[in-house]
Scaffold this motif. Structure first.
Motif, PDB file in Angstrom:
ATOM      1  N   LYS A 167       0.851  -1.195   0.000  1.00 11.24           N
ATOM      2  CA  LYS A 167       0.000   0.000   0.000  1.00 11.24           C
ATOM      3  C   LYS A 167       0.883   1.241   0.000  1.00 11.24           C
ATOM      4  CE  LYS A 167      -3.850   2.066   2.617  1.00 11.24           C
ATOM      5  NZ  LYS A 167      -4.731   1.930   3.807  1.00 11.24           N
ATOM      6  N   HIS A 168       0.318   2.347  -0.469  1.00  9.62           N
ATOM      7  CA  HIS A 168       1.015   3.638  -0.513  1.00  9.62           C
ATOM      8  C   HIS A 168       2.322   3.552  -1.303  1.00  9.62           C
ATOM      9  CE1 HIS A 168      -1.387   4.898   3.290  1.00  9.62           C
ATOM     10  NE2 HIS A 168      -2.004   5.272   2.172  1.00  9.62           N
ATOM     11  N   LEU A 169       2.237   2.859  -2.431  1.00 11.50           N
ATOM     12  CA  LEU A 169       3.317   2.835  -3.420  1.00 11.50           C
ATOM     13  C   LEU A 169       2.700   3.266  -4.752  1.00 11.50           C
ATOM     14  CD1 LEU A 169       5.078  -0.514  -2.447  1.00 11.50           C
ATOM     15  CD2 LEU A 169       5.926   1.807  -2.037  1.00 11.50           C
ATOM     16  N   GLN A 170       3.362   4.172  -5.444  1.00 14.87           N
ATOM     17  CA  GLN A 170       2.767   4.852  -6.581  1.00 14.87           C
ATOM     18  C   GLN A 170       2.192   3.903  -7.633  1.00 14.87           C
ATOM     19  OE1 GLN A 170       1.938   7.854  -6.961  1.00 14.87           O
ATOM     20  NE2 GLN A 170       1.478   7.996  -9.152  1.00 14.87           N
ATOM     21  N   MET A 171       2.941   2.838  -7.979  1.00 14.82           N
ATOM     22  CA  MET A 171       2.505   2.005  -9.094  1.00 14.82           C
ATOM     23  C   MET A 171       1.399   1.021  -8.733  1.00 14.82           C
ATOM     24  SD  MET A 171       3.933   3.340 -11.578  1.00 14.82           S
ATOM     25  CE  MET A 171       3.389   2.208 -12.850  1.00 14.82           C
ATOM     26  N   VAL A 172       0.937   1.053  -7.489  1.00 17.26           N
ATOM     27  CA  VAL A 172      -0.290   0.318  -7.166  1.00 17.26           C
ATOM     28  C   VAL A 172      -1.424   0.834  -8.053  1.00 17.26           C
ATOM     29  CG1 VAL A 172      -2.081   0.032  -5.395  1.00 17.26           C
ATOM     30  CG2 VAL A 172       0.315  -0.355  -4.811  1.00 17.26           C
ATOM     31  N   LYS A 173      -1.340   2.128  -8.394  1.00 21.25           N
ATOM     32  CA  LYS A 173      -2.375   2.744  -9.237  1.00 21.25           C
ATOM     33  C   LYS A 173      -2.356   2.206 -10.669  1.00 21.25           C
ATOM     34  CE  LYS A 173      -1.248   7.077  -8.402  1.00 21.25           C
ATOM     35  NZ  LYS A 173      -1.334   8.557  -8.357  1.00 21.25           N
ATOM     36  N   GLY A 174      -1.303   1.465 -11.026  1.00 23.03           N
ATOM     37  CA  GLY A 174      -1.257   0.859 -12.355  1.00 23.03           C
ATOM     38  C   GLY A 174      -2.077  -0.415 -12.450  1.00 23.03           C
ATOM     39  N   MET A 175      -2.585  -0.877 -11.317  1.00 21.28           N
ATOM     40  CA  MET A 175      -3.381  -2.100 -11.296  1.00 21.28           C
ATOM     41  C   MET A 175      -4.873  -1.768 -11.354  1.00 21.28           C
ATOM     42  SD  MET A 175      -1.001  -4.282 -11.271  1.00 21.28           S
ATOM     43  CE  MET A 175      -1.910  -5.796 -11.028  1.00 21.28           C
ATOM     44  N   ARG A 176      -5.607  -2.540 -12.125  1.00 18.04           N
ATOM     45  CA  ARG A 176      -7.034  -2.290 -12.336  1.00 18.04           C
ATOM     46  C   ARG A 176      -7.765  -2.076 -11.011  1.00 18.04           C
ATOM     47  NH1 ARG A 176     -11.265  -5.589 -11.672  1.00 18.04           N
ATOM     48  NH2 ARG A 176      -9.916  -7.444 -11.498  1.00 18.04           N
ATOM     49  N   GLY A 177      -8.507  -0.952 -10.948  1.00 21.82           N
ATOM     50  CA  GLY A 177      -9.374  -0.692  -9.815  1.00 21.82           C
ATOM     51  C   GLY A 177      -8.690  -0.233  -8.544  1.00 21.82           C
ATOM     52  N   SER A 221      -6.274   2.533  -6.264  1.00 23.99           N
ATOM     53  CA  SER A 221      -5.816   3.915  -6.116  1.00 23.99           C
ATOM     54  C   SER A 221      -4.777   3.968  -4.991  1.00 23.99           C
ATOM     55  CB  SER A 221      -7.000   4.841  -5.787  1.00 23.99           C
ATOM     56  OG  SER A 221      -7.539   4.512  -4.515  1.00 23.99           O
ATOM     57  N   TRP A 222      -4.307   5.165  -4.689  1.00 24.87           N
ATOM     58  CA  TRP A 222      -3.255   5.358  -3.683  1.00 24.87           C
ATOM     59  C   TRP A 222      -3.631   4.774  -2.325  1.00 24.87           C
ATOM     60  CZ3 TRP A 222       1.677   6.445  -2.990  1.00 24.87           C
ATOM     61  CH2 TRP A 222       2.122   6.931  -1.751  1.00 24.87           C
ATOM     62  N   GLU A 223      -4.883   4.886  -1.926  1.00 32.30           N
ATOM     63  CA  GLU A 223      -5.307   4.446  -0.602  1.00 32.30           C
ATOM     64  C   GLU A 223      -5.662   2.959  -0.544  1.00 32.30           C
ATOM     65  OE1 GLU A 223      -5.061   6.040   2.113  1.00 32.30           O
ATOM     66  OE2 GLU A 223      -4.517   7.990   1.277  1.00 32.30           O
ATOM     67  N   ASP A 224      -5.636   2.289  -1.675  1.00 29.08           N
ATOM     68  CA  ASP A 224      -6.018   0.879  -1.699  1.00 29.08           C
ATOM     69  C   ASP A 224      -4.825  -0.036  -1.395  1.00 29.08           C
ATOM     70  OD1 ASP A 224      -8.728   1.286  -2.438  1.00 29.08           O
ATOM     71  OD2 ASP A 224      -8.083   1.645  -4.511  1.00 29.08           O
ATOM     72  N   THR A 225      -5.117  -1.158  -0.765  1.00 22.29           N
ATOM     73  CA  THR A 225      -4.109  -2.190  -0.539  1.00 22.29           C
ATOM     74  C   THR A 225      -4.168  -3.184  -1.693  1.00 22.29           C
ATOM     75  OG1 THR A 225      -4.253  -1.999   1.871  1.00 22.29           O
ATOM     76  CG2 THR A 225      -3.331  -4.045   0.982  1.00 22.29           C
ATOM     77  N   LEU A 226      -3.041  -3.358  -2.346  1.00 24.12           N
ATOM     78  CA  LEU A 226      -2.945  -4.350  -3.421  1.00 24.12           C
ATOM     79  C   LEU A 226      -2.570  -5.687  -2.795  1.00 24.12           C
ATOM     80  CD1 LEU A 226      -2.843  -5.142  -6.435  1.00 24.12           C
ATOM     81  CD2 LEU A 226      -0.435  -4.433  -6.436  1.00 24.12           C
ATOM     82  N   SER A 227      -3.355  -6.710  -3.060  1.00 22.23           N
ATOM     83  CA  SER A 227      -3.126  -8.031  -2.487  1.00 22.23           C
ATOM     84  C   SER A 227      -2.989  -9.053  -3.613  1.00 22.23           C
ATOM     85  CB  SER A 227      -4.290  -8.404  -1.558  1.00 22.23           C
ATOM     86  OG  SER A 227      -4.055  -9.640  -0.921  1.00 22.23           O
ATOM     87  N   GLU A 257       2.240  -0.204   5.793  1.00 18.86           N
ATOM     88  CA  GLU A 257       2.096   0.932   6.718  1.00 18.86           C
ATOM     89  C   GLU A 257       3.057   2.058   6.321  1.00 18.86           C
ATOM     90  OE1 GLU A 257      -0.214   1.083   9.006  1.00 18.86           O
ATOM     91  OE2 GLU A 257      -0.900  -0.954   8.562  1.00 18.86           O
ATOM     92  N   GLN A 258       2.485   3.242   6.090  1.00 19.17           N
ATOM     93  CA  GLN A 258       3.316   4.391   5.722  1.00 19.17           C
ATOM     94  C   GLN A 258       3.963   4.982   6.976  1.00 19.17           C
ATOM     95  OE1 GLN A 258       1.206   7.402   3.569  1.00 19.17           O
ATOM     96  NE2 GLN A 258       3.028   8.181   2.591  1.00 19.17           N
ATOM     97  N   THR A 259       5.286   5.095   6.940  1.00 16.56           N
ATOM     98  CA  THR A 259       5.985   5.647   8.106  1.00 16.56           C
ATOM     99  C   THR A 259       6.575   7.009   7.781  1.00 16.56           C
ATOM    100  OG1 THR A 259       8.007   4.496   7.422  1.00 16.56           O
ATOM    101  CG2 THR A 259       6.604   3.379   9.005  1.00 16.56           C
ATOM    102  N   SER A 260       6.607   7.923   8.791  1.00 19.11           N
ATOM    103  CA  SER A 260       7.209   9.245   8.574  1.00 19.11           C
ATOM    104  C   SER A 260       8.731   9.159   8.648  1.00 19.11           C
ATOM    105  CB  SER A 260       6.745  10.256   9.570  1.00 19.11           C
ATOM    106  OG  SER A 260       5.838   9.832  10.447  1.00 19.11           O
TER     107      SER A 260
END
Length: 241
Positions: free
Chosen positions: A146-156, A158-164, A237-240
């Motif tokens: 999650k929170h990795l830019q190219m997750v958005k390259g997968m159908r359906g 977006s940035w906030e989605d978890t790719l599984s 998990e996005q860390t600062s």
């Protein structure tokens, strides 16, 4: 706003339907056939290290016809005439001139994907180093990020989605994992990919371009995830900093 959005949707649908009718075009405007596209992709994927030592396979569907790469041929040497045309149950419609060739043993896996995802017209099976290593990052049956830019390259997604991405265990032959792949595809309708542990990746799409976007996005994600694991970072998990 609605009119603008509706117009864009209609145009996108017209383009998509037209691409299905005539195939994709080269830069000079010439149309390409499934065989031509498959040959080009075989060379590209070989150069990228995703299909080496005759490994991997490509299939495309055009209407009722299914095209599939041959077994045992170096991907950089695959010719248009080497590609089989078969029915959805594997009956050969057009055999290559080389009668010694057989079509890829991946066909049962392709068959299940086409059956369960009827809009699919292209499937790639790759053996990249990154896909194999990514399959070993977790011991469970899903690789999540999650929170990795190219997750958005997968159908359906977006940035906030978890790719599984589902992971199945490898077996001695491609056809031996057919039933397991079928179950993984059935159980994971939200993603167009399956990882085989210590083996490689299946990825597909409604067009060959969509499938290519997804395999390239996944390769980027696998490499980033491998490096993140080395750094001790969470993949979800996005860390600062």
């Amino acid at each position: 706003v609605w009119a603008s959005g509706h117009t864009r949707y209609c145009v996108d649908q017209l383009i998509k339907n037209r691409m299905k009718e005539i195939g994709s075009s080269t830069k000079d405007g010439r149309t390409t056939s499934p065989r031509n596209t498959m040959v080009s992709l075989c060379k590209e994927f070989h150069q990228l290290g995703w299909m080496t030592g005759t490994g991997g396979a490509i299939s495309m569907r055009d209407g009722e016809d299914i095209f599939i790469t041959p077994s045992g041929v170096l991907k950089e040497n695959v010719k248009e005439d080497d590609i089989f045309k078969v029915t959805d149950d594997g009956q050969i419609i057009k055999h290559p001139d080389n009668t010694n060739l057989k079509y890829s043993s991946c066909f049962p896996n392709f068959h299940h994907i086409y059956k369960l995802r009827p809009s699919t017209t292209a499937i790639y099976h790759t053996h990249s180093t990154s896909a194999v290593l990514a399959s070993l990052l977790v011991t469970g049956n899903h690789l999540q990020m999650k929170h990795l830019q190219m997750v958005k390259g997968m159908r359906g997604h977006s940035w906030e989605d978890t790719l599984s991405i589902p992971i199945i265990e490898n077996k001695a032959t491609e056809d031996a994992i057919a039933d397991v792949i079928e179950q993984a595809v059935r159980d994971n309708p939200g993603v167009d990919a399956v990882l085989i542990r210590r083996h490689g990746l299946y990825v597909w799409g409604d067009t060959w371009e969509m499938a290519k976007v997804q395999v390239e996005s996944l390769e980027w994600l696998f490499k980033v995830c491998i490096e993140m694991k080395k750094m001790g970072l969470s993949l979800t998990e996005q860390t600062s900093q």
